[in-house]
Design a protein around this motif. Structure first.
Motif, PDB file in Angstrom:
ATOM      1  N   LYS A 160     -64.768 -58.142   2.803  1.00  0.00           N
ATOM      2  CA  LYS A 160     -64.723 -56.973   1.921  1.00  0.00           C
ATOM      3  C   LYS A 160     -65.987 -56.170   2.200  1.00  0.00           C
ATOM      4  CE  LYS A 160     -62.499 -59.500  -1.888  1.00  0.00           C
ATOM      5  NZ  LYS A 160     -62.680 -59.901  -3.304  1.00  0.00           N
ATOM      6  N   LEU A 161     -65.818 -54.947   2.654  1.00  0.00           N
ATOM      7  CA  LEU A 161     -66.979 -54.136   3.009  1.00  0.00           C
ATOM      8  C   LEU A 161     -67.884 -53.891   1.809  1.00  0.00           C
ATOM      9  CD1 LEU A 161     -65.526 -51.378   5.362  1.00  0.00           C
ATOM     10  CD2 LEU A 161     -66.878 -53.364   5.985  1.00  0.00           C
ATOM     11  N   LEU A 162     -69.183 -54.014   2.034  1.00  0.00           N
ATOM     12  CA  LEU A 162     -70.172 -53.727   1.010  1.00  0.00           C
ATOM     13  C   LEU A 162     -70.608 -52.271   1.152  1.00  0.00           C
ATOM     14  CD1 LEU A 162     -72.271 -56.976   1.419  1.00  0.00           C
ATOM     15  CD2 LEU A 162     -71.109 -56.317  -0.661  1.00  0.00           C
ATOM     16  N   ALA A 163     -70.308 -51.464   0.147  1.00  0.00           N
ATOM     17  CA  ALA A 163     -70.695 -50.059   0.194  1.00  0.00           C
ATOM     18  C   ALA A 163     -70.931 -49.568  -1.226  1.00  0.00           C
ATOM     19  CB  ALA A 163     -69.624 -49.218   0.880  1.00  0.00           C
ATOM     20  N   ASP A 164     -71.745 -48.528  -1.347  1.00  0.00           N
ATOM     21  CA  ASP A 164     -71.995 -47.953  -2.670  1.00  0.00           C
ATOM     22  C   ASP A 164     -70.809 -47.115  -3.136  1.00  0.00           C
ATOM     23  OD1 ASP A 164     -74.810 -48.834  -2.977  1.00  0.00           O
ATOM     24  OD2 ASP A 164     -75.120 -47.557  -1.229  1.00  0.00           O
ATOM     25  N   VAL A 165     -70.203 -46.395  -2.190  1.00  0.00           N
ATOM     26  CA  VAL A 165     -69.103 -45.487  -2.529  1.00  0.00           C
ATOM     27  C   VAL A 165     -67.902 -45.789  -1.645  1.00  0.00           C
ATOM     28  CG1 VAL A 165     -68.360 -43.078  -2.682  1.00  0.00           C
ATOM     29  CG2 VAL A 165     -70.744 -43.682  -3.171  1.00  0.00           C
ATOM     30  N   GLY A 166     -66.743 -45.953  -2.257  1.00  0.00           N
ATOM     31  CA  GLY A 166     -65.503 -46.139  -1.504  1.00  0.00           C
ATOM     32  C   GLY A 166     -64.616 -44.916  -1.679  1.00  0.00           C
ATOM     33  N   LEU A 167     -64.072 -44.404  -0.577  1.00  0.00           N
ATOM     34  CA  LEU A 167     -63.204 -43.224  -0.623  1.00  0.00           C
ATOM     35  C   LEU A 167     -61.757 -43.660  -0.831  1.00  0.00           C
ATOM     36  CD1 LEU A 167     -64.722 -41.136   2.323  1.00  0.00           C
ATOM     37  CD2 LEU A 167     -65.368 -41.169  -0.098  1.00  0.00           C
TER      38      LEU A 167
END
Length: 331
Positions: A160-167
């Protein structure tokens, strides 16, 4: 992360090492012909261990590992000498990797920190040597424990990608165009559905040398939670994002309806996703004049902060970044 290099799912057979057998041995020296038991313990079997690495973004390096096998422990020896432990096998994985049982699909654990180590498949314990079994009534035990067998099981690793914002949006909503406009990421962009076949990450530069990470996830279609389109495979990446940025083009037939469909797919996949902070960006605003913008604003959902943007002209992109940064820091 080119399409061919992004792997977010692997399945393999994990086999830990068996423990070594305890030794049946008696002390024999020149002047001690009938010494007591001195059999050593067997060594422990090797573990299969997952270790988090912030340097990895994909499970590509594990794609062709169909069997992961740890070393068996060695048997004990006389003189109370313990057998050597089997070598552990350490698999480095990206942060956000989830380990699951391939038969029950039960989640075992998730790797979220750099350097974090968790035993995936434990090795067998070594057997005790006969030295442990001597008693007042049995001073010469002729038996020792066998080592425990190793464990063989099929494991699934999902990233699961770790990111602050998901589009979040339908195919062709302008997600890849936005990411390429405000970061150094260069996702494939085209005027047809499912241009994005793999998630893309971009680091967004903000004021005063601050930055945050944005993930462009393949477009969701109605029915994605039931496995239609590409959505099901990538919906799990949204689970690791702090903020969800919904993107709907200004030329959509019904913006509220599209928003409700996207929200519904997320809820069906995982109801907890609705607890995340949400923002709405109306894309392709360069196609609108001020009168159309004012009219469109009245039709937008009232329960979510929104902004009209154009990735082509740069219209309101700084405002969007301000809104995202505020949402991230408040979160």
């Amino acid at each position: 992360m080119a399409e061919s290099n992004f792997i977010d799912y692997v399945k393999f057979c994990s086999r830990s090492g068996a423990g070594g057998a305890g030794s049946v041995h008696f002390r024999r020296e020149k002047h001690v012909p009938k010494g007591g038991p001195d059999g050593g313990d067997g060594g422990k079997g090797g573990d299969i261990i997952l270790r988090g690495s912030a340097q990895l973004w994909t499970l590509l390096h594990l794609k062709y590992k169909k069997h992961v096998i740890a070393e068996d422990g060695k048997g004990g020896e006389g003189g109370r000498r313990k057998g050597r432990d089997g070598k552990d096998v350490i698999l480095e994985v990206p942060l956000g990797t989830v380990a699951k049982d391939a038969e029950t699909f039960e989640t075992r654990f998730e790797i979220t920190e750099d350097g974090q180590e968790v035993i995936l498949t434990p090795g067998g314990r070594g057997g005790l040597g006969n030295d442990h079994f001597k008693t007042a009534t049995n001073q010469a035990p002729h038996f020792a424990q066998p080592g425990e067998p190793g464990i063989e099981e099929w494991i699934i690793l999902e990233l699961k990608l770790l990111a602050d914002v998901g589009l979040v949006g339908f195919p062709n909503a302008g997600k890849s165009t936005l990411l390429s406009s405000i970061s150094a990421a260069r996702p494939e962009i085209g005027d047809y559905p499912f241009t994005t076949l793999v998630p893309n990450l971009g680091v967004i530069s903000y004021r005063d040398d601050k930055s945050f990470v944005m993930a462009d996830i393949p477009g969701i279609i109605e029915g994605a939670a039931e496995g239609k389109g590409l959505g099901l495979r990538f919906l799990r990446h949204i689970e690791r994002n702090s903020i969800l940025l919904f993107m709907i083009p200004s030329d959509a037939d019904d913006i509220k309806k599209q928003y409700r469909i996207l929200l519904g797919e997320l809820e069906k996949f995982n109801p907890e996703l609705l607890d995340k902070k949400r923002l709405l960006a109306i894309t392709k605003a360069d196609m609108l004049d001020q009168e159309l913008m004012d009219q469109l604003k009245k039709e937008l959902p009232k329960d979510i902060p929104s902004v009209m943007i154009s990735s082509v002209t740069g219209f309101n992109l700084e405002k969007l970044k301000d809104m995202l940064w505020q949402a991230i820091t408040n979160h």
